[in-house]
Design a protein around this motif. Structure first.
Motif, PDB file in Angstrom:
ATOM      1  N   ALA A   9     -16.157   5.905  -0.598  1.00 35.53           N
ATOM      2  CA  ALA A   9     -15.001   6.465   0.134  1.00 35.53           C
ATOM      3  C   ALA A   9     -13.969   5.383   0.435  1.00 35.53           C
ATOM      4  N   VAL A  10     -14.439   4.216   0.842  1.00 33.58           N
ATOM      5  CA  VAL A  10     -13.522   3.105   1.137  1.00 33.58           C
ATOM      6  C   VAL A  10     -12.786   2.692  -0.129  1.00 33.58           C
ATOM      7  N   ARG A  11     -13.526   2.531  -1.204  1.00 32.17           N
ATOM      8  CA  ARG A  11     -12.932   2.109  -2.483  1.00 32.17           C
ATOM      9  C   ARG A  11     -11.914   3.135  -2.982  1.00 32.17           C
ATOM     10  N   SER A  12     -12.235   4.397  -2.856  1.00 30.41           N
ATOM     11  CA  SER A  12     -11.337   5.459  -3.289  1.00 30.41           C
ATOM     12  C   SER A  12     -10.035   5.454  -2.478  1.00 30.41           C
ATOM     13  N   LEU A  13     -10.156   5.305  -1.167  1.00 31.78           N
ATOM     14  CA  LEU A  13      -8.979   5.255  -0.297  1.00 31.78           C
ATOM     15  C   LEU A  13      -8.114   4.047  -0.640  1.00 31.78           C
ATOM     16  N   TYR A  14      -8.738   2.907  -0.800  1.00 28.28           N
ATOM     17  CA  TYR A  14      -8.052   1.663  -1.144  1.00 28.28           C
ATOM     18  C   TYR A  14      -7.266   1.819  -2.452  1.00 28.28           C
ATOM     19  N   LYS A  15      -7.903   2.353  -3.469  1.00 24.16           N
ATOM     20  CA  LYS A  15      -7.245   2.522  -4.768  1.00 24.16           C
ATOM     21  C   LYS A  15      -6.106   3.530  -4.698  1.00 24.16           C
ATOM     22  N   ARG A  16      -6.290   4.594  -3.927  1.00 25.67           N
ATOM     23  CA  ARG A  16      -5.244   5.616  -3.802  1.00 25.67           C
ATOM     24  C   ARG A  16      -4.001   5.037  -3.122  1.00 25.67           C
ATOM     25  N   ILE A  17      -4.211   4.229  -2.089  1.00 24.12           N
ATOM     26  CA  ILE A  17      -3.085   3.607  -1.393  1.00 24.12           C
ATOM     27  C   ILE A  17      -2.321   2.689  -2.338  1.00 24.12           C
ATOM     28  N   LEU A  18      -3.045   1.861  -3.089  1.00 20.80           N
ATOM     29  CA  LEU A  18      -2.375   0.962  -4.033  1.00 20.80           C
ATOM     30  C   LEU A  18      -1.626   1.756  -5.104  1.00 20.80           C
ATOM     31  N   LEU A  19      -2.186   2.877  -5.524  1.00 22.33           N
ATOM     32  CA  LEU A  19      -1.502   3.735  -6.489  1.00 22.33           C
ATOM     33  C   LEU A  19      -0.201   4.290  -5.901  1.00 22.33           C
ATOM     34  N   LEU A  20      -0.255   4.742  -4.667  1.00 21.25           N
ATOM     35  CA  LEU A  20       0.949   5.281  -4.022  1.00 21.25           C
ATOM     36  C   LEU A  20       2.008   4.201  -3.804  1.00 21.25           C
ATOM     37  N   HIS A  21       1.583   2.963  -3.611  1.00 21.79           N
ATOM     38  CA  HIS A  21       2.540   1.867  -3.444  1.00 21.79           C
ATOM     39  C   HIS A  21       3.390   1.661  -4.696  1.00 21.79           C
ATOM     40  N   ARG A  22       2.936   2.138  -5.831  1.00 26.60           N
ATOM     41  CA  ARG A  22       3.707   1.989  -7.071  1.00 26.60           C
ATOM     42  C   ARG A  22       5.053   2.705  -7.009  1.00 26.60           C
ATOM     43  N   PHE A  23       5.177   3.643  -6.088  1.00 23.55           N
ATOM     44  CA  PHE A  23       6.428   4.392  -5.947  1.00 23.55           C
ATOM     45  C   PHE A  23       7.420   3.681  -5.028  1.00 23.55           C
ATOM     46  N   MET A  24       7.000   2.612  -4.391  1.00 25.38           N
ATOM     47  CA  MET A  24       7.860   1.874  -3.461  1.00 25.38           C
ATOM     48  C   MET A  24       8.744   0.894  -4.239  1.00 25.38           C
ATOM     49  N   PRO A  25       9.846   0.483  -3.628  1.00 29.23           N
ATOM     50  CA  PRO A  25      10.630  -0.600  -4.244  1.00 29.23           C
ATOM     51  C   PRO A  25       9.719  -1.820  -4.451  1.00 29.23           C
ATOM     52  N   MET A  26       9.996  -2.589  -5.490  1.00 29.17           N
ATOM     53  CA  MET A  26       9.108  -3.682  -5.888  1.00 29.17           C
ATOM     54  C   MET A  26       8.786  -4.648  -4.754  1.00 29.17           C
ATOM     55  N   LEU A  28       8.868  -4.152  -1.445  1.00 32.52           N
ATOM     56  CA  LEU A  28       8.026  -3.510  -0.438  1.00 32.52           C
ATOM     57  C   LEU A  28       6.629  -3.242  -0.986  1.00 32.52           C
ATOM     58  N   ARG A  29       6.545  -2.947  -2.268  1.00 33.70           N
ATOM     59  CA  ARG A  29       5.231  -2.745  -2.886  1.00 33.70           C
ATOM     60  C   ARG A  29       4.404  -4.023  -2.787  1.00 33.70           C
ATOM     61  N   ALA A  30       5.005  -5.151  -3.122  1.00 34.29           N
ATOM     62  CA  ALA A  30       4.285  -6.432  -3.072  1.00 34.29           C
ATOM     63  C   ALA A  30       3.823  -6.722  -1.643  1.00 34.29           C
ATOM     64  N   LEU A  31       4.694  -6.490  -0.688  1.00 35.49           N
ATOM     65  CA  LEU A  31       4.351  -6.712   0.719  1.00 35.49           C
ATOM     66  C   LEU A  31       3.231  -5.758   1.150  1.00 35.49           C
ATOM     67  N   GLY A  32       3.366  -4.482   0.815  1.00 33.91           N
ATOM     68  CA  GLY A  32       2.369  -3.487   1.188  1.00 33.91           C
ATOM     69  C   GLY A  32       1.026  -3.726   0.525  1.00 33.91           C
ATOM     70  N   ASP A  33       1.048  -4.062  -0.760  1.00 37.76           N
ATOM     71  CA  ASP A  33      -0.203  -4.324  -1.473  1.00 37.76           C
ATOM     72  C   ASP A  33      -0.950  -5.491  -0.839  1.00 37.76           C
ATOM     73  N   GLN A  34      -0.232  -6.551  -0.527  1.00 34.19           N
ATOM     74  CA  GLN A  34      -0.887  -7.716   0.066  1.00 34.19           C
ATOM     75  C   GLN A  34      -1.479  -7.374   1.435  1.00 34.19           C
ATOM     76  N   TYR A  35      -0.738  -6.608   2.222  1.00 36.55           N
ATOM     77  CA  TYR A  35      -1.225  -6.228   3.547  1.00 36.55           C
ATOM     78  C   TYR A  35      -2.490  -5.367   3.444  1.00 36.55           C
ATOM     79  N   VAL A  36      -2.467  -4.390   2.544  1.00 35.79           N
ATOM     80  CA  VAL A  36      -3.627  -3.514   2.370  1.00 35.79           C
ATOM     81  C   VAL A  36      -4.840  -4.329   1.925  1.00 35.79           C
ATOM     82  N   LYS A  37      -4.643  -5.204   0.953  1.00 37.92           N
ATOM     83  CA  LYS A  37      -5.752  -6.028   0.463  1.00 37.92           C
ATOM     84  C   LYS A  37      -6.320  -6.889   1.586  1.00 37.92           C
ATOM     85  N   ASP A  38      -5.444  -7.501   2.368  1.00 39.86           N
ATOM     86  CA  ASP A  38      -5.902  -8.347   3.479  1.00 39.86           C
ATOM     87  C   ASP A  38      -6.670  -7.535   4.522  1.00 39.86           C
TER      88      ASP A  38
END
Length: 123
Positions: A9-26, A28-38
């Motif tokens: 469940a954790v892995r699925s949620l994590y991957k879905r969030i990163l997938l949705l970040h692909r729709f963000m401006p580049m 903000l995506r980089a900032l969001g991806d790093q925050y989620v990973k951290d």
């Protein structure tokens, strides 16, 4: 078995969030991806009491982002974010308030740390 289901469940949620970040401006995506990973990395050792709240908050984030992306499909304009209620802010720990403030500063300053162009190059 419960542990395996939780990890899935954790892995699925994590991957879905990163997938949705692909729709963000580049940038903000980089900032969001790093925050989620951290955050997900930091909470690998969270106490059993903290896990349900962590998962619920990230599920809410995923749902909000997914709704914003789907709404933007028709009008071609992406609007991200949502206001935090005073009640929700009262439940934040001091460290979380600090992180939120840093994210706000980074995402609103004119010269962001992640100045990524649409072609994927950085400045």
């Amino acid at each position: 078995m419960a542990h395996a289901a939780h990890v899935s469940a954790v892995r699925s949620l994590y991957k879905r969030i990163l997938l949705l970040h692909r729709f963000m401006p580049m940038d903000l995506r980089a900032l969001g991806d790093q925050y989620v990973k951290d955050e997900f990395r930091r909470h690998k050792t969270a106490s059993p009491e903290e896990v349900p709240r962590f998962m619920a908050e990230w599920q809410n984030y995923k749902n909000t982002l997914q709704t914003q992306v789907l709404e933007a499909v028709g009008n071609k304009q992406l609007v991200f974010g949502t206001d935090l209620s005073e009640e929700k802010l009262k439940n934040f720990q001091d460290e979380q308030i600090g992180q939120l403030y840093e994210l706000m500063l980074e995402s609103t300053k004119p010269n962001r740390q992640f100045d990524i162009q649409e072609d994927g190059t950085t400045k």
